[in-house]
Enzyme design. Sequence first.
Site, PDB file in Angstrom:
ATOM      1  N   ARG A  67     -78.612  72.391 -56.969  1.00 50.66           N
ATOM      2  CA  ARG A  67     -79.383  72.239 -57.509  1.00 50.66           C
ATOM      3  C   ARG A  67     -80.373  73.406 -58.452  1.00 50.66           C
ATOM      4  NH1 ARG A  67     -85.270  73.962 -57.729  1.00 50.66           N
ATOM      5  NH2 ARG A  67     -86.685  72.938 -59.567  1.00 50.66           N
ATOM      6  N   THR A 123     -92.365  80.802 -55.640  1.00 49.32           N
ATOM      7  CA  THR A 123     -91.363  81.713 -56.996  1.00 49.32           C
ATOM      8  C   THR A 123     -92.277  83.127 -56.724  1.00 49.32           C
ATOM      9  OG1 THR A 123     -90.223  80.206 -58.035  1.00 49.32           O
ATOM     10  CG2 THR A 123     -90.656  82.146 -59.167  1.00 49.32           C
ATOM     11  N   THR A 178     -94.149  80.481 -62.531  1.00 51.70           N
ATOM     12  CA  THR A 178     -93.747  79.353 -61.238  1.00 51.70           C
ATOM     13  C   THR A 178     -93.640  77.769 -61.309  1.00 51.70           C
ATOM     14  OG1 THR A 178     -95.463  80.093 -60.649  1.00 51.70           O
ATOM     15  CG2 THR A 178     -93.802  82.161 -60.036  1.00 51.70           C
ATOM     16  N   GLY A 179     -93.533  77.120 -60.205  1.00 53.30           N
ATOM     17  CA  GLY A 179     -93.571  75.493 -60.167  1.00 53.30           C
ATOM     18  C   GLY A 179     -92.242  75.320 -60.376  1.00 53.30           C
ATOM     19  N   GLY A 230     -83.093  75.442 -60.281  1.00 54.24           N
ATOM     20  CA  GLY A 230     -84.691  75.020 -61.091  1.00 54.24           C
ATOM     21  C   GLY A 230     -84.098  76.171 -62.658  1.00 54.24           C
ATOM     22  N   GLY A 249     -89.483  73.572 -61.732  1.00 51.86           N
ATOM     23  CA  GLY A 249     -88.718  74.188 -62.569  1.00 51.86           C
ATOM     24  C   GLY A 249     -88.396  72.793 -63.719  1.00 51.86           C
TER      25      GLY A 249
HETATM   26  N1  GLY Z   1     -89.772  77.310 -60.414  1.00 52.98           N
HETATM   27  C1  GLY Z   1     -89.127  77.118 -58.948  1.00 52.98           C
HETATM   28  C2  GLY Z   1     -88.244  75.913 -59.487  1.00 52.98           C
HETATM   29  O1  GLY Z   1     -88.554  74.898 -59.770  1.00 52.98           O
HETATM   30  O2  GLY Z   1     -86.628  76.510 -58.712  1.00 52.98           O
END
Ligand code: GLY
Length: 368
Positions: free
Chosen positions: A239, A211, A262-263, A241, A265
């Site tokens: 889905r 992200t 980021t990471g 995030g 979600g």
């Molecule tokens: N942080 C991005 C996601 O999980 O979609």
Amino acid sequence: MRRRDWLAMNAALPLAARAAQAGSKDLVISSANGLKACAKAMEVLKAGGDTLEAAVAGVTLVEDDPNDTSVGYGGLPNEEGVVELDASVMHGPTRRAGSVAAVRNIKNVARLAKLVMEQTDHIMLVGEGALRFARAWGIEETNLLTERARMAWIAWKQSLRGREGNNNWTDGLDSPRMLKAAERLRRQFPQAGEELIAWALDVAANPPTGTINLLALNARGEISGVTTTSGLAWKIPGRVGDSPIIGAGLYVDQDVGAAGSTGRGEENIRIAGAHTIVEMMRQGMAPREACLEALKRIARNFRNDAEVLNRFDINFYALRKDGAYGAASLWDGRQRRGYRADIQFAVNDGTGPSRLEKCANLLERKRP
Ligand code: GLY
């Protein structure tokens, strides 16, 4: 001057004057994939542009980049091979927000989220509704799936194993011989080099959640932020995030500062990470410590079980309105394809090119 009089006088000062007292300066931070984005945002700030305009201009470069497979055009698709994007924006000075989720065929979803903020009475539009809104504003539609992302998706489809190893997407029972995954990809994508094939097999096995989060502050103490992503690779269609969730993937409070993530979600949504960090900064915590505190809440949700936590990565970024900043990651490095990489974030303070700085980390991965 008595403290009460000073407080009254300070509250009456215009925002710009208060920011000058607090020592604000032009400053942009982002996730590590935002070196160019931070430079672009700084260019806009230096030209006197608004902080949200700057932030969106910065991440648009990454959304347009087919080589960033975590954001915009070229992002890794959902389980059906369709790219679905999420984004959010927050504008500190007006305290407004906009977001879009599960959007198909629109490359620059950060701009779309800004349009939702500016041109509707809503905050969030999703899926088909967001796409129709984009069409209403004449935004061009694009096939977001690049050949590179399609190859990785095919690699993932072929890696799925059903009962007794059956998989309709790999060699049939009548094939002359069963091929190894890499060999099969080499035949199917003869243009792809070895590096690309290794990458495709890696992301097939370890679905990433890359992200970009970018936070921008100007010398008047105004602050804004944006988060934009293609989300978790191979996700179930629909889905969503943390990136488009105000308070999770992004939060800005003009009185305090901004934070983003980021990471993975799902873990961030469960602790409303960005809002949590801004609130902790409001209580006086430094940006880096506030990021670490949010990570502790994530670890607590798994009873600090390192084995479970080892299955994902998550990073937080925070920028206070006086220019203090910091970032922290759950782990000290990623363990992918046999190499370790320090988790870093990008910074541009207006004095030169953007640079990478190391994130603090909550946990350390065992050395191989
Ligand atoms: N942080 C991005 C996601 O999980 O979609």
